[in-house]
Design an enzyme around this catalytic site. Structure first.
Site, short mmCIF file in Angstrom:
data_model
loop_
_atom_site.label_atom_id
_atom_site.label_comp_id
_atom_site.label_asym_id
_atom_site.label_seq_id
_atom_site.Cartn_x
_atom_site.Cartn_y
_atom_site.Cartn_z
N ARG A 144 2.04 -7.99 -6.37
CA ARG A 144 3.19 -7.47 -7.12
C ARG A 144 2.72 -6.57 -8.26
NH1 ARG A 144 6.32 -13.02 -8.37
NH2 ARG A 144 4.15 -13.60 -8.78
N ASP A 155 3.44 -4.09 -11.63
CA ASP A 155 4.33 -4.07 -12.78
C ASP A 155 5.10 -2.76 -12.85
OD1 ASP A 155 3.49 -6.58 -13.70
OD2 ASP A 155 1.81 -5.72 -14.79
N TYR A 202 -8.09 -1.47 -6.90
CA TYR A 202 -7.26 -0.65 -7.78
C TYR A 202 -8.07 0.52 -8.31
CZ TYR A 202 -3.53 -4.19 -8.16
OH TYR A 202 -2.51 -5.06 -7.89
N ARG A 246 -5.50 -3.56 -16.28
CA ARG A 246 -5.11 -2.79 -17.47
C ARG A 246 -5.79 -3.32 -18.73
NH1 ARG A 246 1.26 -2.89 -17.19
NH2 ARG A 246 1.03 -1.82 -19.21
#
Length: 266
Positions: free
Chosen positions: A50, A52, A110, A197
């Protein structure tokens, strides 16, 4: 019921994240609506990870069950005619009943993109994170290497993370300058909430010279999120690929756009 896997690409700027929410637009709701119209029945999808609000994906993987089969191209082309321009189905494939987009995944990759220039770039707004300060990619890369391996990543975990354990296996963390961007590539068996992040926010401070190269390793050992770097903006983050056992015979991640390709692969 027949089960299918599908790969989805999206720009997350206009959405409140992947997950369906009662009072906000989400990628999941858009995808489920499109697939339901192709299936002529309600479709619910389960995703690999999931994302953000504001986070993008080049290789999100989902699975879904339907009452009757359709050719793979019907899901892709039929679904895409019912999706907005910032969401696209890239492929669909029938899979065994034991395939699970989340639990069968062996790794996730990522990519975080940074444009370090005093003036922001209007053409990549919302797709690349802007830093007004020049960053040293070589120092950032060296500082990141002690984080590889299996560790307690509590120092890079969001306060609201619901994972039962902070332990993750970080398989790759590479930072380099490519085509005018700073590219952070991260691959792990799984990620904590905001982990990428938070890593990026910490490494940006190292790249600016605000912190020394040994700081990320000390943060990892200290396990204290409150003293680590800030959470970097969502704009530059992309879920690029998800890896599964070969027995499922899923296609490789689709070719990436010129913006996030940057050479190399997973």
């Amino acid at each position: 019921m027949p089960r299918y896997a599908a790969c989805i690409q999206y720009l997350g700027s206009a959405y409140a994240g992947w997950q369906a929410q009662p009072h906000a637009d989400s990628v999941q709701v858009r995808v489920e609506s499109a697939l339901s119209r192709v299936a002529d029945a309600p479709v619910r999808v389960v995703c690999a990870g999931r994302t953000d609000a504001g986070v993008h994906a080049a290789g999100q993987v989902v699975h879904f069950d339907v009452p009757s089969p359709r050719p793979p191209r019907a899901w892709v082309f039929g679904g895409n005619t019912r999706l907005p321009a910032d969401i696209s189905l890239r492929w669909a494939r029938p899979v065994p009943d034991d395939f699970h987009a989340r639990y069968a995944a062996e790794w996730r990759a990522y990519r975080y993109l940074l444009f370090d220039h005093p003036a922001r770039d209007a053409l990549t707004a919302g797709r690349v994170t802007h830093s007004r300060y020049r960053l040293n990619a070589d120092v950032m890369h060296a500082a990141a290497q002690p984080l590889l391996g299996e560790h307690d990543f509590s120092a890079f975990r969001a306060a609201g993370c619901q994972s039962r354990t902070p332990w993750r296996r970080l398989e790759q963390l590479r930072i380099e300058r490519r085509q005018g961007l700073i590219v952070i590539e991260v691959r792990a068996n799984a990620f904590l909430h905001h982990m990428v992040r938070n890593l990026a926010g910490t490494l940006i401070q190292v790249g600016r010279g605000q912190r020394d190269a040994g700081w990320p390793a000390r943060l990892l050992a200290g396990r204290d999120r409150t003293v680590a770097g800030p959470t970097a903006p969502a704009d530059g983050l992309y879920l690029c690929a998800v890896g599964y056992p070969a027995r499922f015979s899923l296609p490789e991640a689709p070719a990436e756009s010129a913006l996030i390709a940057g050479g190399g692969g997973w």
